[in-house]
Design an enzyme around this catalytic site. Structure first.
Site, PDB file in Angstrom:
ATOM      1  N   HIS A  52       2.235 -19.331  28.301  1.00 38.26           N
ATOM      2  CA  HIS A  52       1.650 -18.975  30.243  1.00 38.26           C
ATOM      3  C   HIS A  52       1.310 -20.578  30.111  1.00 38.26           C
ATOM      4  CE1 HIS A  52       3.096 -15.102  30.297  1.00 38.26           C
ATOM      5  NE2 HIS A  52       3.668 -15.221  30.327  1.00 38.26           N
ATOM      6  N   GLU A  54      -2.089 -20.208  30.899  1.00 36.99           N
ATOM      7  CA  GLU A  54      -3.553 -19.623  30.063  1.00 36.99           C
ATOM      8  C   GLU A  54      -3.395 -20.544  29.300  1.00 36.99           C
ATOM      9  OE1 GLU A  54      -1.901 -17.947  31.771  1.00 36.99           O
ATOM     10  OE2 GLU A  54      -2.982 -15.989  32.952  1.00 36.99           O
ATOM     11  N   CYS A  82      -2.413 -11.327  32.219  1.00 36.16           N
ATOM     12  CA  CYS A  82      -1.921 -10.715  31.423  1.00 36.16           C
ATOM     13  C   CYS A  82      -2.750 -10.057  29.974  1.00 36.16           C
ATOM     14  CB  CYS A  82      -0.497 -10.828  30.834  1.00 36.16           C
ATOM     15  SG  CYS A  82      -0.243 -12.046  29.504  1.00 36.16           S
ATOM     16  N   CYS A  85      -2.911 -12.722  27.604  1.00 29.44           N
ATOM     17  CA  CYS A  85      -3.605 -14.108  28.286  1.00 29.44           C
ATOM     18  C   CYS A  85      -5.173 -13.907  28.098  1.00 29.44           C
ATOM     19  CB  CYS A  85      -3.094 -14.841  29.054  1.00 29.44           C
ATOM     20  SG  CYS A  85      -1.800 -15.824  29.202  1.00 29.44           S
TER      21      CYS A  85
END
Lengths: 156, 156
Positions: A52, A54, A82, A85
Site C-alpha cells: 500500500h 502508506e 486501512c 497502514c
C-alpha cells in the site's frame, strides 16, 4: 509546505497508480518541507499485499532518515488508512497523518476503528482529514467504474 | 507439517533475530508443506518500522506465489501480531495465523483487538494460539533483560 501542497504530492502518486492499473491511492511522507518519499499503491504490480502507498512511503522515508521512528514527520495520503497502514502509523511513531477521503469500509483513523487514537496501543500519532477529498474520490470512482465496464469484480 | 514443525521454523528465525540484537520475534509462512518465507524481525537493522517478521514473511511469500492473496497459507509467528501485522493478515486474505505467545500490550489477534475476527473488516483470516509459547517468551525475556543490564530503556 501547506497541507494542500503535501496532499498534491499524494494525489500525483495516486494518479500514477491509476495509470498503472492499481487501486488509486497515493502517499507522501514529509519532514518539514523535505519530501522523504512519495508512493502510489503497488499491490498488483508487486504481487505484494503490503505494498500500500502508506507502507511504502513509511518504509522508504525511515530508511532515508536512518531511523524507524518518524515522530517529526507528516504522512499525506489520499484515502483513510486501512488497519494495516493505520497500525504502521502507530508502530513508526509517526507525528501526523493527513488523509483526503474517509474510508467507511476499512478506515482505521476514525471510521471503523481509531487505532492511532487508542490509548491502549500507546500511540503518539495524530491524524486529521485534509484537503483533496473530491479529487481522491473521483480517482477511486474512475478506477472502480473501469473495472465494472470490463466486467471485473472489484476487490479492494 | 504439524503446527509444532511450523512454529519451530518461526522460533529459529526469532533466535536469529535475538543474535542480531533485534526484538526476537520470528515468522514462517507455509503453503501446505512448502515453506514460502522465514523471517526474523529486522526493524533496527533496516531502520524500517514495517520490518516486523510477519510483514516480511507475507511480502516474500506473496511474491514467491505471484499473488498477493494468501488464502491457502498459514503463518506461524512467535508473538501475537501487532495492529500493523494483524491488519496485514486481513489485507493478504491469509488463511490461518498460529502464534506462540500472546501480547497483552499490542496484540491484535484477540488481546487488545481481534482485527482478523471483526466482520466489519470483512476478513477471512482465522487465528489460534499454538505451540512454543514458553520458548517464545523466554527469548523475549532474555532480550529485555539484556537491555536492562546495559541500561537501555526498552522500546517494543
Amino acid at each position: 509546505m501547506t497541507h494542500t501542497d503535501g496532499m498534491a504530492l499524494a494525489l500525483q502518486a495516486a494518479r500514477e497508480a491509476l495509470a498503472a492499473g492499481e487501486v488509486p491511492v497515493g502517499a507522501a511522507l514529509l519532514q518539514g518541507d523535505r519530501v522523504l518519499a512519495m508512493y502510489g499503491n503497488r499491490r498488483e504490480r508487486d504481487h505484494d499485499p503490503t505494498a500500500h502507498a502508506e507502507l511504502l512511503a513509511l518504509r522508504e522515508g525511515a530508511r532515508a532518515l536512518g531511523d524507524w521512528r518518524l515522530r517529526d514527520c507528516t504522512l499525506y495520503v489520499t484515502l483513510e488508512p486501512c488497519p494495516m497502514c493505520a497500525g504502521a502509523l502507530v508502530m513508526s511513531q509517526l507525528g501526523l497523518c493527513v488523509f483526503a477521503a474517509p474510508d467507511p469500509q476499512k478506515g482505521c483513523c476514525g471510521s471503523v476503528y481509531d487505532l492511532p487514537g487508542d490509548p491502549a496501543l500507546s500511540g503518539v500519532t495524530r491524524w486529521q482529514p485534509g484537503p483533496g477529498r473530491e479529487e481522491a474520490e473521483e480517482l477511486l470512482r474512475e478506477f472502480f467504474e473501469g473495472l465494472r465496464e470490463r466486467g471485473v469484480s472489484s476487490e479492494e
